[in-house]
Design a protein around this motif. Structure first.
Motif, PDB file in Angstrom:
ATOM      1  N   VAL A 125      71.568  95.710  38.610  1.00 12.92           N
ATOM      2  CA  VAL A 125      70.841  94.629  39.288  1.00 12.92           C
ATOM      3  C   VAL A 125      69.450  94.465  38.664  1.00 12.92           C
ATOM      4  O   VAL A 125      68.980  93.340  38.436  1.00 12.92           O
ATOM      5  N   CYS A 126      68.797  95.579  38.382  1.00  7.34           N
ATOM      6  CA  CYS A 126      67.454  95.540  37.774  1.00  7.34           C
ATOM      7  C   CYS A 126      67.502  94.976  36.354  1.00  7.34           C
ATOM      8  O   CYS A 126      66.632  94.191  35.962  1.00  7.34           O
ATOM      9  N   VAL A 127      68.512  95.384  35.596  1.00  5.03           N
ATOM     10  CA  VAL A 127      68.656  94.875  34.224  1.00  5.03           C
ATOM     11  C   VAL A 127      68.845  93.361  34.253  1.00  5.03           C
ATOM     12  O   VAL A 127      68.214  92.622  33.484  1.00  5.03           O
ATOM     13  N   ASN A 128      69.719  92.883  35.133  1.00  6.22           N
ATOM     14  CA  ASN A 128      69.954  91.435  35.246  1.00  6.22           C
ATOM     15  C   ASN A 128      68.671  90.696  35.602  1.00  6.22           C
ATOM     16  O   ASN A 128      68.368  89.637  35.046  1.00  6.22           O
ATOM     17  N   TYR A 129      67.927  91.266  36.546  1.00 11.11           N
ATOM     18  CA  TYR A 129      66.675  90.635  36.985  1.00 11.11           C
ATOM     19  C   TYR A 129      65.678  90.550  35.824  1.00 11.11           C
ATOM     20  O   TYR A 129      65.078  89.494  35.571  1.00 11.11           O
ATOM     21  N   LEU A 130      65.508  91.658  35.123  1.00 13.29           N
ATOM     22  CA  LEU A 130      64.534  91.693  34.025  1.00 13.29           C
ATOM     23  C   LEU A 130      64.938  90.763  32.882  1.00 13.29           C
ATOM     24  O   LEU A 130      64.079  90.119  32.272  1.00 13.29           O
ATOM     25  N   GLN A 131      66.234  90.669  32.611  1.00  9.06           N
ATOM     26  CA  GLN A 131      66.692  89.756  31.561  1.00  9.06           C
ATOM     27  C   GLN A 131      66.382  88.306  31.923  1.00  9.06           C
ATOM     28  O   GLN A 131      65.952  87.514  31.081  1.00  9.06           O
ATOM     29  N   GLN A 132      66.598  87.963  33.192  1.00  6.36           N
ATOM     30  CA  GLN A 132      66.334  86.591  33.635  1.00  6.36           C
ATOM     31  C   GLN A 132      64.844  86.281  33.661  1.00  6.36           C
ATOM     32  O   GLN A 132      64.439  85.131  33.535  1.00  6.36           O
ATOM     33  N   LYS A 133      64.023  87.309  33.811  1.00  5.17           N
ATOM     34  CA  LYS A 133      62.578  87.113  33.944  1.00  5.17           C
ATOM     35  C   LYS A 133      61.821  87.291  32.635  1.00  5.17           C
ATOM     36  O   LYS A 133      60.584  87.280  32.628  1.00  5.17           O
ATOM     37  N   LEU A 134      62.538  87.463  31.541  1.00  3.21           N
ATOM     38  CA  LEU A 134      61.856  87.646  30.254  1.00  3.21           C
ATOM     39  C   LEU A 134      60.916  86.471  29.973  1.00  3.21           C
ATOM     40  O   LEU A 134      61.284  85.307  30.131  1.00  3.21           O
ATOM     41  N   SER A 135      59.698  86.799  29.566  1.00  4.06           N
ATOM     42  CA  SER A 135      58.704  85.768  29.248  1.00  4.06           C
ATOM     43  C   SER A 135      57.796  86.294  28.142  1.00  4.06           C
ATOM     44  O   SER A 135      57.847  87.479  27.776  1.00  4.06           O
ATOM     45  N   LEU A 136      56.948  85.418  27.630  1.00  2.00           N
ATOM     46  CA  LEU A 136      56.002  85.836  26.600  1.00  2.00           C
ATOM     47  C   LEU A 136      55.080  86.935  27.109  1.00  2.00           C
ATOM     48  O   LEU A 136      54.641  87.797  26.356  1.00  2.00           O
ATOM     49  N   ALA A 137      54.806  86.909  28.417  1.00  2.00           N
ATOM     50  CA  ALA A 137      53.860  87.870  28.983  1.00  2.00           C
ATOM     51  C   ALA A 137      54.458  89.262  29.165  1.00  2.00           C
ATOM     52  O   ALA A 137      53.730  90.253  29.120  1.00  2.00           O
ATOM     53  N   ASN A 138      55.784  89.351  29.369  1.00  2.00           N
ATOM     54  CA  ASN A 138      56.349  90.668  29.704  1.00  2.00           C
ATOM     55  C   ASN A 138      57.403  91.189  28.728  1.00  2.00           C
ATOM     56  O   ASN A 138      57.881  92.315  28.874  1.00  2.00           O
ATOM     57  N   CYS A 139      57.808  90.394  27.730  1.00  2.00           N
ATOM     58  CA  CYS A 139      58.949  90.787  26.890  1.00  2.00           C
ATOM     59  C   CYS A 139      58.708  92.084  26.124  1.00  2.00           C
ATOM     60  O   CYS A 139      59.630  92.895  25.956  1.00  2.00           O
ATOM     61  N   LEU A 140      57.486  92.302  25.659  1.00  2.00           N
ATOM     62  CA  LEU A 140      57.201  93.538  24.913  1.00  2.00           C
ATOM     63  C   LEU A 140      57.286  94.756  25.824  1.00  2.00           C
ATOM     64  O   LEU A 140      57.835  95.798  25.437  1.00  2.00           O
ATOM     65  N   ALA A 141      56.767  94.624  27.054  1.00  2.00           N
ATOM     66  CA  ALA A 141      56.827  95.727  28.017  1.00  2.00           C
ATOM     67  C   ALA A 141      58.277  96.022  28.402  1.00  2.00           C
ATOM     68  O   ALA A 141      58.689  97.191  28.513  1.00  2.00           O
ATOM     69  N   ILE A 142      59.081  94.990  28.595  1.00  2.00           N
ATOM     70  CA  ILE A 142      60.486  95.187  28.964  1.00  2.00           C
ATOM     71  C   ILE A 142      61.267  95.794  27.799  1.00  2.00           C
ATOM     72  O   ILE A 142      62.147  96.643  28.000  1.00  2.00           O
ATOM     73  N   PHE A 143      60.928  95.406  26.578  1.00  2.00           N
ATOM     74  CA  PHE A 143      61.556  96.000  25.398  1.00  2.00           C
ATOM     75  C   PHE A 143      61.297  97.499  25.342  1.00  2.00           C
ATOM     76  O   PHE A 143      62.224  98.302  25.155  1.00  2.00           O
ATOM     77  N   ARG A 144      60.057  97.874  25.575  1.00  2.00           N
ATOM     78  CA  ARG A 144      59.699  99.299  25.536  1.00  2.00           C
ATOM     79  C   ARG A 144      60.374 100.053  26.683  1.00  2.00           C
ATOM     80  O   ARG A 144      60.833 101.191  26.510  1.00  2.00           O
ATOM     81  N   LEU A 145      60.456  99.414  27.850  1.00  2.00           N
ATOM     82  CA  LEU A 145      61.117 100.034  29.003  1.00  2.00           C
ATOM     83  C   LEU A 145      62.591 100.274  28.702  1.00  2.00           C
ATOM     84  O   LEU A 145      63.139 101.339  29.024  1.00  2.00           O
ATOM     85  N   PHE A 175      51.339  93.534  20.940  1.00  2.00           N
ATOM     86  CA  PHE A 175      52.192  93.737  19.772  1.00  2.00           C
ATOM     87  C   PHE A 175      51.575  94.784  18.847  1.00  2.00           C
ATOM     88  O   PHE A 175      52.282  95.621  18.267  1.00  2.00           O
ATOM     89  N   LEU A 176      50.264  94.752  18.711  1.00  2.00           N
ATOM     90  CA  LEU A 176      49.573  95.675  17.811  1.00  2.00           C
ATOM     91  C   LEU A 176      49.550  97.108  18.350  1.00  2.00           C
ATOM     92  O   LEU A 176      49.198  98.035  17.634  1.00  2.00           O
ATOM     93  N   GLN A 177      49.944  97.268  19.630  1.00  2.00           N
ATOM     94  CA  GLN A 177      49.976  98.607  20.219  1.00  2.00           C
ATOM     95  C   GLN A 177      51.376  99.220  20.231  1.00  2.00           C
ATOM     96  O   GLN A 177      51.580 100.300  20.777  1.00  2.00           O
ATOM     97  N   LEU A 178      52.335  98.536  19.659  1.00  3.70           N
ATOM     98  CA  LEU A 178      53.695  99.078  19.604  1.00  3.70           C
ATOM     99  C   LEU A 178      53.732 100.375  18.803  1.00  3.70           C
ATOM    100  O   LEU A 178      52.972 100.547  17.852  1.00  3.70           O
ATOM    101  N   ALA A 179      54.631 101.273  19.197  1.00  3.01           N
ATOM    102  CA  ALA A 179      54.869 102.475  18.395  1.00  3.01           C
ATOM    103  C   ALA A 179      55.636 102.063  17.135  1.00  3.01           C
ATOM    104  O   ALA A 179      56.262 100.999  17.092  1.00  3.01           O
ATOM    105  N   ALA A 180      55.604 102.928  16.134  1.00  4.81           N
ATOM    106  CA  ALA A 180      56.227 102.586  14.851  1.00  4.81           C
ATOM    107  C   ALA A 180      57.711 102.270  15.004  1.00  4.81           C
ATOM    108  O   ALA A 180      58.204 101.259  14.493  1.00  4.81           O
ATOM    109  N   HIS A 181      58.452 103.110  15.728  1.00  3.39           N
ATOM    110  CA  HIS A 181      59.899 102.883  15.858  1.00  3.39           C
ATOM    111  C   HIS A 181      60.189 101.598  16.627  1.00  3.39           C
ATOM    112  O   HIS A 181      61.201 100.926  16.379  1.00  3.39           O
ATOM    113  N   GLU A 182      59.301 101.232  17.561  1.00  2.00           N
ATOM    114  CA  GLU A 182      59.471  99.977  18.305  1.00  2.00           C
ATOM    115  C   GLU A 182      59.254  98.777  17.389  1.00  2.00           C
ATOM    116  O   GLU A 182      60.022  97.804  17.405  1.00  2.00           O
ATOM    117  N   LEU A 183      58.224  98.856  16.565  1.00  2.00           N
ATOM    118  CA  LEU A 183      57.934  97.764  15.626  1.00  2.00           C
ATOM    119  C   LEU A 183      59.069  97.595  14.624  1.00  2.00           C
ATOM    120  O   LEU A 183      59.513  96.470  14.352  1.00  2.00           O
TER     121      LEU A 183
END
Length: 613
Positions: A125-145, A175-183
């Motif tokens: 349920v949480c995964v579905n919610y986060l996928q639907q709520k992806l935006s420019l403001a939160n996509c990097l945080a959700i990717f890391r999560l 974006f500039l604060q991403l870890a190397a493996h994330e980038l």
């Protein structure tokens, strides 16, 4: 009734009945046989329910042999550390009722607890919610999560969202604060929506320079994520080979030399498969074959998804938005457009964003301005038209201009009074707000508007006494000033106009004498109009489009014999191309059915993202 439908109905009925019963048992505290304790808060529940919904609790309440543990003190009260009691309460209630109130503020905490206690239903349920709520403001945080919680589905969805919007997101501080493996997971993907590989390299180097001492050490690994052979050789020589951080690394300079050799057609020998001895494990063969014949990542020359952009003619009507590739004679479905009004005006601005305005929208909640015009923006990533704040000044037979982040709806006919107007209304695409700006010196409709180098040109049109004009005015938004320039040689309204090779071209239209085929060209430097090659047929409302360095004319209305044998205006849907060397128009398509009732604009679109018609 279909047996499958009967089974599904019975299943839903039983599921609902069971859920209601469980919820009642929890609320009435009946048959409770265990308690989850967090700090000083206790949550009575049922071992059977918790074990059925979570492998974590199944291990607590059942032994390794699968047999139920005796209800001793260890299983009657389970102490949970480092858990927010409010979050745990929401999860328990969801297990009994299938109801949970997810919000942007609590979803990540619920997600983390569901992951920790292995509760797949809440996790999904949480995964579905986060996928639907992806935006420019939160996509990097959700990717890391997604990476932290080892959820490939969420991480890939967020990564693809980021890849689609790479150019804008790569400028962000987060974006500039991403870890190397994330980038590397982002910049290594084929789905990166970039037209130029140079932008990926530049984003990488911005990231490295945030912490040069630490991050320069991973540049060797980062090189495998870039596709240097897709860059212009001169850019590679100046910007990559000449970069101080790269020059200081001997291992990187070896790779630079290999890339330089590749530009000259000299590729390194790929790994060859060695013959296996008799009896060797054949299971290892697949692994070796995957590596065999593969070049190093930095020599990869496979195009990214964003590198399939083409110069297309986009035709928008009230059923579909279709893009036409003149060179390949191919049509692509850009978006369905059932919501687009028949009478609209479209514009593709300098940022390659397309907007349409038109029709009549009634806002019953706005007592001051209930009548407005529909306003949409084309989302090329979702292939859909996004509704924007309606234009508060309902009008038709107007036209659009642009300057930086502003769109201007200029003059036209008021839909309430049916009179020509001189008002100019401006939309800020950043602030998403409409506002009035400097009025046009004349009340006109049926005019054309073009934009060039920060100025907006309003040409021709008609007044309410049906008199066609030859006048041209230029608007300087910085100075908030309209100024009259040299007029056309022939007055006209309802004609095509476009900026092509730094000149304004106008063609066709109508005046007191009827339809015309005459065309003219305006030189910005000399402020003079000159005759241009006549169009082969007298017509009005022709769409002039400058695309990929060529000039095209699409559709319009011409006088033709109608079904009743009378002569009258009829829509034509052909496409013509202007041949610069011969100074003549040549017919390309006798009929383009998607051009019927369409507005046309030049736009760059990704052919790989659109279904071919």
């Amino acid at each position: 009734m279909d047996p499958t439908a009967i089974k599904e109905e019975l299943r839903l009925f039983q599921s609902t009945l069971l859920q209601d019963g469980l919820k009642e048992l929890l609320n009435e505290n009946r048959f409770v046989d265990c308690t989850l304790k967090v700090g000083d808060r206790c949550f009575p529940c049922h071992r059977l329910i918790m074990a059925a919904c979570s492998p974590y609790f199944r291990e607590i309440f059942f032994g390794e042999d699968g047999k139920e543990q005796s209800a001793d003190a260890n299983t009657k009260e389970v102490v949970l550390d480092d858990v927010d009691p409010n979050i745990l309460d929401m999860i328990i209630r969801y297990l009994y009722s299938a109801e949970i109130d997810l919000t942007d503020d609590n979803v990540q905490a619920i997600f983390a607890v569901a992951n920790r206690f292995q509760i797949p239903s809440v996790f999904t349920v949480c995964v579905n919610y986060l996928q639907q709520k992806l935006s420019l403001a939160n996509c990097l945080a959700i990717f890391r999560l997604g990476l932290v919680l080892n959820c490939p589905r969420l991480a890939v969805a967020a990564r693809n969202y980021i890849a689609d919007r790479f150019d804008s997101l790569s400028e962000e501080e987060e974006f500039l604060q991403l870890a190397a493996h994330e980038l590397f997971a982002i910049i290594g993907t084929d789905s990166l929506n970039v037209e130029r590989e140079e932008s990926v390299f530049e984003a990488l180097m911005r990231w490295v320079r945030v912490d040069k001492e630490k991050r320069s050490k991973v540049l060797v690994e980062a090189f495998d994520c870039l596709r240097f052979r897709l860059m212009p050789e001169k850019y590679f020589h100046d910007k990559v080979e000449g970069d101080e951080l790269i020059m200081a690394n001997a291992e990187l300079m070896k790779k630079v030399q290999e890339i330089k050799d590749a530009f000259q057609g000299k590729l390194p020998e790929t790994k060859k498969k060695e013959p296996k001895g008799e009896g060797e494990n054949e299971g290892e063969e697949g692994e070796e074959e995957e590596e065999e014949g593969m070049l190093p990542g930095y020599l990869n020359d496979n195009r990214r998804l964003g590198m399939y952009m083409r110069d297309l003619i986009v035709m928008v009507n009230d059923s579909a938005t279709v893009a036409y590739d003149v060179n390949e004679n191919e049509c692509f479905l850009t978006a369905m457009s059932d919501q687009v009004p028949k009478n609209h005006v479209s514009i593709c601005n300098a940022k390659n964003h397309m907007y349409i305005i038109g029709g009549l929208f009634v806002d019953e909640e706005d007592k001051t301005n209930p009548l407005q015009c529909y306003f949409y923006k084309l989302d090329t990533l979702t292939s859909d038209w996004m509704a924007l704040p309606p234009m508060p000044s309902p009008r038709c037979l107007f036209n659009l201009g642009e300057y930086e982040n502003l769109l201007f709806a200029i003059a036209g006919k008021d839909l309430q009074t049916n009179e020509s107007i001189d008002s100019v209304i401006c939309y800020d695409t950043d602030k998403m707000k409409w506002s009035e700006t400097k009025k046009l010196p004349l009340r006109i409709h049926g005019h054309s508007v073009v934009s060039h180098k920060g100025l907006i040109y309003c040409i021709g049109g008609k007044t309410d006494d049906n008199k066609a004009l030859n006048k041209m005015f230029v608007y300087n938004h910085k100075q908030s000033e309209w100024r009259e320039l040299a007029g056309m040689k022939r007055p006209r309204a309802m004609f095509g106009a476009v900026v092509h090779k730094n000149k304004i071209i106008v063609s066709g239209g109508v005046n007191e004498e009827g339809l015309t085929a005459e065309a003219e060209t305006y030189d910005f430097a000399t402020n003079q109009w000159e005759a241009f090659t006549e169009f082969p047929q007298e017509r009005s409302s022709v769409n002039l489009v400058s695309s990929g360095g060529s000039l095209y004319a699409v559709g319009g209305f011409a006088l033709m014999e109608l079904e009743n044998k009378e002569i009258g205006p009829s829509e034509v849907t052909d496409i013509w191309q202007y041949e610069e060397d011969k100074k003549q128009w040549s017919g390309m398509l006798r009929e383009m059915r998607y051009a019927a009732g369409s507005s046309c604009s030049a736009m760059r679109l990704n052919a790989a993202r659109m279904p071919k018609l």
